[in-house]
Design an enzyme around this catalytic site. Structure first.
Site, PDB file in Angstrom:
ATOM      1  N   VAL A  25      11.785   2.745  12.853  1.00 26.25           N
ATOM      2  CA  VAL A  25      12.853   3.401  13.626  1.00 26.25           C
ATOM      3  C   VAL A  25      14.201   3.174  12.945  1.00 26.25           C
ATOM      4  CG1 VAL A  25      14.047   3.554  15.847  1.00 26.25           C
ATOM      5  CG2 VAL A  25      11.603   3.047  15.798  1.00 26.25           C
ATOM      6  N   SER A  50       8.390   2.063  -3.484  1.00 17.62           N
ATOM      7  CA  SER A  50       9.096   1.625  -4.689  1.00 17.62           C
ATOM      8  C   SER A  50      10.418   0.972  -4.328  1.00 17.62           C
ATOM      9  CB  SER A  50       9.269   2.774  -5.694  1.00 17.62           C
ATOM     10  OG  SER A  50       9.883   3.866  -5.085  1.00 17.62           O
ATOM     11  N   LYS A  76       9.908   7.871  17.326  1.00  8.88           N
ATOM     12  CA  LYS A  76      10.814   6.720  17.304  1.00  8.88           C
ATOM     13  C   LYS A  76      11.267   6.353  18.723  1.00  8.88           C
ATOM     14  CE  LYS A  76      12.412   8.153  12.722  1.00  8.88           C
ATOM     15  NZ  LYS A  76      13.396   9.060  12.074  1.00  8.88           N
ATOM     16  N   ARG A  78      -1.512   7.800  -6.614  1.00  8.66           N
ATOM     17  CA  ARG A  78      -0.919   8.401  -7.818  1.00  8.66           C
ATOM     18  C   ARG A  78       0.106   7.419  -8.356  1.00  8.66           C
ATOM     19  NH1 ARG A  78      -1.217  12.265  -4.038  1.00  8.66           N
ATOM     20  NH2 ARG A  78       0.844  11.710  -3.233  1.00  8.66           N
ATOM     21  N   ALA A  92      -1.333  -0.984  -4.208  1.00  9.77           N
ATOM     22  CA  ALA A  92      -2.334   0.084  -4.184  1.00  9.77           C
ATOM     23  C   ALA A  92      -1.613   1.419  -4.177  1.00  9.77           C
ATOM     24  CB  ALA A  92      -3.207  -0.040  -2.938  1.00  9.77           C
ATOM     25  N   GLY A 116       5.346   5.294  -2.882  1.00  8.39           N
ATOM     26  CA  GLY A 116       6.248   6.450  -2.829  1.00  8.39           C
ATOM     27  C   GLY A 116       7.686   5.964  -2.736  1.00  8.39           C
ATOM     28  N   THR A 117       8.505   6.715  -2.035  1.00  9.32           N
ATOM     29  CA  THR A 117       9.930   6.382  -1.939  1.00  9.32           C
ATOM     30  C   THR A 117      10.138   4.982  -1.350  1.00  9.32           C
ATOM     31  OG1 THR A 117      10.402   8.712  -1.629  1.00  9.32           O
ATOM     32  CG2 THR A 117      12.131   7.176  -1.014  1.00  9.32           C
ATOM     33  N   CYS A 139       0.854  -1.190   0.000  1.00  3.10           N
ATOM     34  CA  CYS A 139       0.000   0.000   0.000  1.00  3.10           C
ATOM     35  C   CYS A 139       0.883   1.230   0.000  1.00  3.10           C
ATOM     36  CB  CYS A 139      -0.862   0.059   1.245  1.00  3.10           C
ATOM     37  SG  CYS A 139      -1.948  -1.328   1.428  1.00  3.10           S
TER      38      CYS A 139
END
Lengths: 434, 434
Positions: free
Chosen positions: A130, A16, A203, A46, A43, A12-13, A9
């Site tokens: 963390v 991917s 964290k 964008r 999922a 983004g960085t 889900c």
């Protein structure tokens, strides 16, 4: 054995990165895990043009993925508290295991999430939440399981550490470095979470829970940012043999648990004082192992993916085991958590660096020393600089022995009331981390 | 759940540490593991007056303990290859799980031991065999499971690191510090295992196997000790911006696996170059996580016990699980181990520090440069000192770029044949550990 099916889900960085690592190291991972780990569906709201997802099915509806009966493990990488919380709770409700990199979600809603996971007999793994690529949750929760943990201290926000490193190495001002960090993509447009210590407190909250076996209590963490730090204090610290780091400190005392994030002077010869740039490090002090340190990249696409995928391998191994024999989410059995209270900052103990701007009068030092001694505050060392030309004020720098915060606060109030002391007294905590 | 019953073989330093930690932290450990861990019997040849074993049954026959049907897990802490091997094999044959701190046993007989353990469906845990209290085996085997490991580099012998630290900080000679280390109990009366790199090679052999998924091949490890190091070289390294450490390096290349222990120049600003005294540190470079570092006490009573007891907790959790889903002994599934060969030292690649004692003639540098360039060896930097008064010889120090060992060996042979070069050329490998 047939491959385990995973749904990612958020692409983004970290999403991917996770997809890429699973694809690139598929054979290596299967050689370790004994079976493949296959991304069955992704999922994303964008599309991410930087990630070649090939023929992997894509949906824009994260809940479709959570409801997909073919998927065994959900990897939550969308961030935030709202949709992420709903998503994770529904995945658990559906009997799916969850891997997440979401520190805010765990720090704020972890107790509820772990209770539900326990009820449903599923695993929620969060190593990536963390210190990115450093397997510190595993170290603390399993590797140091023999120990009564005394304290944990960590540089757990790369942005803040980059800023402090530049300030020290190049004498640059905070605002100046922050702008560069934003341009480099290390800092967000709104840098509050990083520079005010909120990200680090998320964290630290997680580390403290698994170190001491206490429920997650983010709302009780004390946070103080680095925006007020001046290059003058960075320089004085250096002259005294210290480095200033934005440190998260969790310490167990007889009275309770200290849980605090703030700028901190650390002796320059400590390994952790030499952790520079965006790198992270966590020190753990246990009664048997003594002090250990875990260092590495605390963020970034593939370091964080490394932690996500390691969690996937762990889940693949543990998912067929008896839930009672798994490593507990918070390191300690849920019915054995401690109610040892988190202390307010005034009840925490630390050594202190104080910088006082005083008029260049004889007798000021005596007044200062008297205020401190009345409150039982012992001075470890003192450094008085030449009067600065433009205002005739003398910066007086003191290092104290360890003392309760409330005594220092009282002393600072009294110092600031002296007619020879001009402006606020600068207070920075000092930790020796022996 | 009823407690798991453990038998401790050997009540020396680590044995008594293990007994003490299990006793002192019994409640903490049960809060984590979900059940108690009870020492049901101890086998010791000589009694240890420093360890109060209370009412725990004691036997002088280690094999009685291994045959005791009440005991679930054997903790092997007697050391050595002979009795320890027999003991561990019989424990496995009897269906008992084993925890050991014995690096020599694992490095030399591990393949046989793990094959037998697999056959009998039992676990042999050995976190304590490498780097004492640092949970580096867990980090490498589980925490970094997503990664293709590129290299591992470690300071994994505390005695050697203590000696090198003293040589650098105080300009003392090797022999002088060794005597002190022996007096302090850091070094054995026969220091060969420590200073010749054999102990480090045992540990490196284990790290390499779990990093790259290769069988244990201690006999192929290259070892070079620190006894030949002079304070002159330590000082020149310092002047060039390096520290000399006794490093174990395991690197995966297209040709094979490098497996070597030797004195090594490391840039002084690397964290690992600042690991001093008896402390240990292991760096791991993976393709996803990048470089991580794990630091702590590499030996000693309680740090090693910390690792033994963490292994016990792991075994308690995993003993009821399907053996196929456990973490494999060597990190990779036994049928997926690689036959990538271990390279002989001549086929390993490194940068080099060379110290040449030459007569103060014009033209020597040209001869040296020509010998190196003929073999494709590029010079990174060069430092020529003043002629030393007593013999008129000029120490010439070169740092090379990375090159195969065989080319350096050839160059050194040619250099030593020059009439202007006096005595042997000093060769120390250089690793940048980026």
């Amino acid at each position: 054995m047939k491959p385990v099916k995973v749904g990612i889900c958020g692409l983004g960085t970290v999403g991917s990165g996770t997809f890429n690592v699973l694809k690139r190291n598929a054979e290596e991972i299967a050689r370790r895990a004994g079976r493949g780990i296959e991304v069955a569906q992704i999922a994303q709201r964008r599309s991410n043009p930087k990630c070649d997802t090939g023929t992997t099915p894509i949906t824009s509806d994260v809940f479709a993925l959570v409801d997909n009966p073919d998927i065994d493990i959900i990897v939550e990488l969308i961030g935030g508290y709202t949709v992420a919380r709903e998503l994770v709770m529904r995945a658990i409700e559906n009997g799916k295991h969850v891997v997440t990199a979401n520190k805010a979600l765990i720090a704020v809603h972890g107790n509820e999430i772990f209770a539900k996971a326990r009820e449903k007999g599923v695993i929620v793994a969060f190593e990536a939440s963390v210190a990115g690529g450093i397997p510190v949750i595993k170290a603390l929760r399993e590797g140091l399981a023999a120990n009564r943990i005394n304290w944990v201290a960590g540089i757990i926000n790369g942005t803040g550490n980059f800023i402090l490193t530049e300030m020290r190495e190049k004498g640059r001002a905070f605002e100046d470095v922050l702008k560069e960090a934003q341009a480099l993509g290390y800092a967000e447009a709104d840098p509050t979470f990083d520079v005010e210590g909120i990200d680090a407190a998320h964290k630290l909250t997680i580390l403290a829970s698994i170190a001491f076996g206490i429920p997650l209590q983010f709302d009780k963490a004390y946070t103080e940012g680095i925006a007020q730090l001046t290059t003058a204090d960075v320089g004085y610290a250096e002259a005294l043999g210290y480095r200033i780091k934005h440190l998260g400190v969790a310490r167990s005392t007889a009275q309770g648990i200290e849980l605090r994030v703030h700028p901190t002077l650390i002796p320059a010869d400590r390994l952790i004082a030499n952790v520079n740039g965006v790198m992270n490090a966590v020190m753990v002090n246990g009664d048997a192992a003594g002090s250990t340190l875990f260092y590495g990249a605390g963020a970034g696409m593939e370091p964080t993916a490394s932690a996500v995928v390691a969690d996937l391998v762990d889940v693949v191994r543990a998912m067929t085991s008896d839930p009672e024999n798994r490593v507990p989410h918070l390191a300690f059995q849920p019915d054995a958590l401690s109610d040892h209270p988190v202390l307010p900052i005034e009840a925490c103990e630390s050594a202190y660096y104080l910088r006082i701007q005083a008029k260049d009068h004889p007798g000021v030092l005596a007044q200062v020393a008297s205020i401190l001694s009345e409150r039982g505050i012992n001075i470890e060392s003192i450094m008085q600089k030449e009067a600065e030309e433009h205002d005739g004020l003398v910066p007086m720098i003191l290092l104290t022995h360890r003392v309760l915060e409330q005594h220092i606060s009282g002393a600072i109030e009294a110092l600031e009331a002296l007619s020879d002391v001009i402006g606020p007294v600068v207070r920075i905590r000092v930790e020796h981390l022996n």
